[in-house]
Write a protein that holds these residues in place. Structure first.
Motif, PDB file in Angstrom:
ATOM      1  N   UNK A  87       0.837  -1.207   0.000  1.00 18.13           N
ATOM      2  CA  UNK A  87       0.000   0.000   0.000  1.00 18.13           C
ATOM      3  C   UNK A  87       0.868   1.252   0.000  1.00 18.13           C
ATOM      4  N   UNK A  88       1.890   1.264   0.851  1.00 11.17           N
ATOM      5  CA  UNK A  88       2.787   2.414   0.907  1.00 11.17           C
ATOM      6  C   UNK A  88       3.531   2.599  -0.420  1.00 11.17           C
ATOM      7  N   UNK A  89       3.923   1.506  -1.024  1.00 10.91           N
ATOM      8  CA  UNK A  89       4.610   1.559  -2.324  1.00 10.91           C
ATOM      9  C   UNK A  89       3.714   2.211  -3.372  1.00 10.91           C
ATOM     10  N   UNK A  90       2.441   1.821  -3.386  1.00 11.69           N
ATOM     11  CA  UNK A  90       1.515   2.365  -4.383  1.00 11.69           C
ATOM     12  C   UNK A  90       1.211   3.841  -4.117  1.00 11.69           C
ATOM     13  N   UNK A  91       1.092   4.219  -2.853  1.00 10.49           N
ATOM     14  CA  UNK A  91       0.774   5.607  -2.514  1.00 10.49           C
ATOM     15  C   UNK A  91       1.981   6.524  -2.629  1.00 10.49           C
ATOM     16  N   UNK A  92       3.165   5.945  -2.576  1.00 13.86           N
ATOM     17  CA  UNK A  92       4.395   6.737  -2.593  1.00 13.86           C
ATOM     18  C   UNK A  92       5.056   6.715  -3.972  1.00 13.86           C
ATOM     19  N   UNK A  93       4.231   6.622  -5.005  1.00 13.20           N
ATOM     20  CA  UNK A  93       4.701   6.718  -6.397  1.00 13.20           C
ATOM     21  C   UNK A  93       5.748   5.664  -6.747  1.00 13.20           C
ATOM     22  N   UNK A  94       5.582   4.473  -6.204  1.00 11.14           N
ATOM     23  CA  UNK A  94       6.463   3.368  -6.566  1.00 11.14           C
ATOM     24  C   UNK A  94       7.846   3.415  -5.937  1.00 11.14           C
ATOM     25  N   UNK A  95       7.993   4.194  -4.876  1.00 10.84           N
ATOM     26  CA  UNK A  95       9.295   4.256  -4.202  1.00 10.84           C
ATOM     27  C   UNK A  95       9.446   3.075  -3.236  1.00 10.84           C
ATOM     28  N   UNK A  96      10.644   2.564  -3.129  1.00 14.17           N
ATOM     29  CA  UNK A  96      10.914   1.435  -2.243  1.00 14.17           C
ATOM     30  C   UNK A  96      10.590   1.800  -0.791  1.00 14.17           C
ATOM     31  N   UNK A  97       9.926   0.868  -0.113  1.00 15.23           N
ATOM     32  CA  UNK A  97       9.594   1.054   1.297  1.00 15.23           C
ATOM     33  C   UNK A  97      10.460   0.166   2.192  1.00 15.23           C
ATOM     34  N   UNK A  98      11.535  -0.369   1.614  1.00 16.18           N
ATOM     35  CA  UNK A  98      12.372  -1.329   2.334  1.00 16.18           C
ATOM     36  C   UNK A  98      12.934  -0.745   3.622  1.00 16.18           C
ATOM     37  N   UNK A  99      13.337   0.509   3.585  1.00 14.08           N
ATOM     38  CA  UNK A  99      13.975   1.111   4.755  1.00 14.08           C
ATOM     39  C   UNK A  99      13.032   1.204   5.942  1.00 14.08           C
ATOM     40  N   UNK A 100      11.802   1.713   5.709  1.00 17.30           N
ATOM     41  CA  UNK A 100      10.884   1.857   6.836  1.00 17.30           C
ATOM     42  C   UNK A 100      10.380   0.493   7.304  1.00 17.30           C
ATOM     43  N   UNK A 101      10.284  -0.487   6.392  1.00 12.53           N
ATOM     44  CA  UNK A 101       9.848  -1.808   6.812  1.00 12.53           C
ATOM     45  C   UNK A 101      10.943  -2.509   7.617  1.00 12.53           C
ATOM     46  N   UNK A 102      12.192  -2.241   7.302  1.00 13.80           N
ATOM     47  CA  UNK A 102      13.278  -2.798   8.111  1.00 13.80           C
ATOM     48  C   UNK A 102      13.269  -2.186   9.508  1.00 13.80           C
ATOM     49  N   UNK A 103      12.871  -0.912   9.588  1.00 15.76           N
ATOM     50  CA  UNK A 103      12.716  -0.271  10.894  1.00 15.76           C
ATOM     51  C   UNK A 103      11.638  -0.994  11.697  1.00 15.76           C
ATOM     52  N   UNK A 104      10.553  -1.374  11.016  1.00 18.24           N
ATOM     53  CA  UNK A 104       9.489  -2.118  11.674  1.00 18.24           C
ATOM     54  C   UNK A 104       9.997  -3.457  12.199  1.00 18.24           C
ATOM     55  N   UNK A 105      10.820  -4.117  11.396  1.00 21.36           N
ATOM     56  CA  UNK A 105      11.398  -5.399  11.804  1.00 21.36           C
ATOM     57  C   UNK A 105      12.261  -5.241  13.057  1.00 21.36           C
ATOM     58  N   UNK A 106      13.062  -4.185  13.080  1.00 22.99           N
ATOM     59  CA  UNK A 106      14.018  -3.991  14.182  1.00 22.99           C
ATOM     60  C   UNK A 106      13.348  -3.503  15.461  1.00 22.99           C
TER      61      UNK A 106
END
Length: 322
Positions: free
Chosen positions: A112-131
């Motif tokens: 959802x974030x990827x689609x709303x953020x114009x196709x930008x990678x969300x890997x960084x914030x999702x890794x924050x969620x993991x940590x």
């Protein structure tokens, strides 16, 4: 090796298939609700892993006129909290009767974030969620989410009342998740009616009615139906009324349930899963027995059962590691 895959919404194939539902509903609504082709529909969706919402956003980005998505969540309301505050924080899982949306962390949130953020990678914030177990959305992304998604928290009590009321008033038997979506639609309408939401200039013309997506057959949720309408209703109406329960489901209901045991913390889930799959293959019945037990859908049910088992064990692993 056994070629298995999950058929829940972690599989992008399912989301792509669900995208079609939105176009189908819109085309049906043109005549059924007498709306014009430019009218933006509002969709109410029972929401857990956010797969259906992801499909709807894809449909919108493909050009479908959508005004807003109303997401009904249960006590596991992480989506409501992130829409309200911009903070995506994991909390303890709460068991509810709308069990398919008992989700701690929606695994489609990144999409959802990827689609709303114009196709930008969300890997960084999702890794924050993991940590850390939480993440904070930037102001721009949070605003985009709030403009498109509204949420309503629906606990078991109003959900059960909705099932009961729908059947008594309209003879429509809703499963617990569909009831969550219908209650959310009604609550959203009550909360926004005076604010003229349906004439919001920023959204353009919006349909005066909300489309509620029904998500499952009620016969899958015996406990919730018994809670809402009573044990006698289940025994005398659901099980005995012609057409209320599919014949294949009735036949499955007569089979003896095989206990699998609990998945223990620290256990090798992949080896446990492999042993179950191998055992199932060894005791695999003949085509004649499968047809007698389940009708022609037996092969599909067998596959879906194993796929659900994969998804369940994967979720257990994620909760263990989280």
């Amino acid at each position: 090796d056994y070629n298995l895959c999950s058929v829940n919404s972690i599989n992008i194939g399912r989301i792509l298939a669900q995208t079609v539902h939105y176009f189908f509903v819109y085309l049906k609504s043109l005549s059924a609700a007498q709306i014009s082709a430019s009218t933006k529909l509002v969709f109410s969706i029972p929401t857990g892993a956010m797969g259906n919402v992801t499909a709807g956003i894809l449909a919108k980005q493909m050009g479908l006129p959508v005004g807003r998505f109303v997401c009904g969540v249960n006590a596991n309301d992480i989506l409501r909290r992130v829409v309200t505050t911009g903070e995506f924080r994991k909390m303890s899982l709460v068991r509810t009767l709308s069990e398919a949306i008992n989700i701690q962390v929606p695994y489609n949130f990144e999409r959802v974030m990827y689609l709303l953020d114009d196709g930008k990678s969300q890997a960084e914030i999702m890794m924050q969620m993991e940590r850390k177990g939480y993440l904070s959305l930037g102001p721009n992304l949070h605003m985009k989410l709030k403009k498109l998604v509204s949420t309503v928290r629906v606990t078991d009590k109003p959900m059960l009342q909705t099932i009961k009321g729908l059947y008594e008033d309209q003879k429509y038997l809703a499963d617990p998740h569909t009831a969550v979506g219908i209650y959310a639609a009604r609550q959203f309408t009550r909360e926004n009616k005076e604010e003229s939401f349906f004439q919001d200039q920023k959204l353009g013309v919006v349909a005066p009615k909300i489309v509620c997506l029904a998500t499952a057959h009620p016969c899958k949720f015996e406990e919730a139906i018994r809670e809402a309408l009573g044990g006698e209703f289940w025994e005398e109406t659901v099980l005995k009324t012609e057409g209320m329960m599919p014949s294949s489901a009735k036949n499955l209901n007569r089979l003896t349930e095989v206990p699998r045991g609990l998945f223990k913390k620290g256990e090798d889930w992949s080896e446990r899963l492999r042993s179950i799959v191998v055992a199932e293959q060894k005791r695999k019945p003949t085509k004649e027995k499968r047809r007698a037990a389940c009708g022609n859908s037996a092969g599909v049910i067998s596959f879906l059962g194993l796929a659900a088992l994969v998804a369940g064990f994967a979720a257990s692993m994620l909760r263990r590691n989280g």
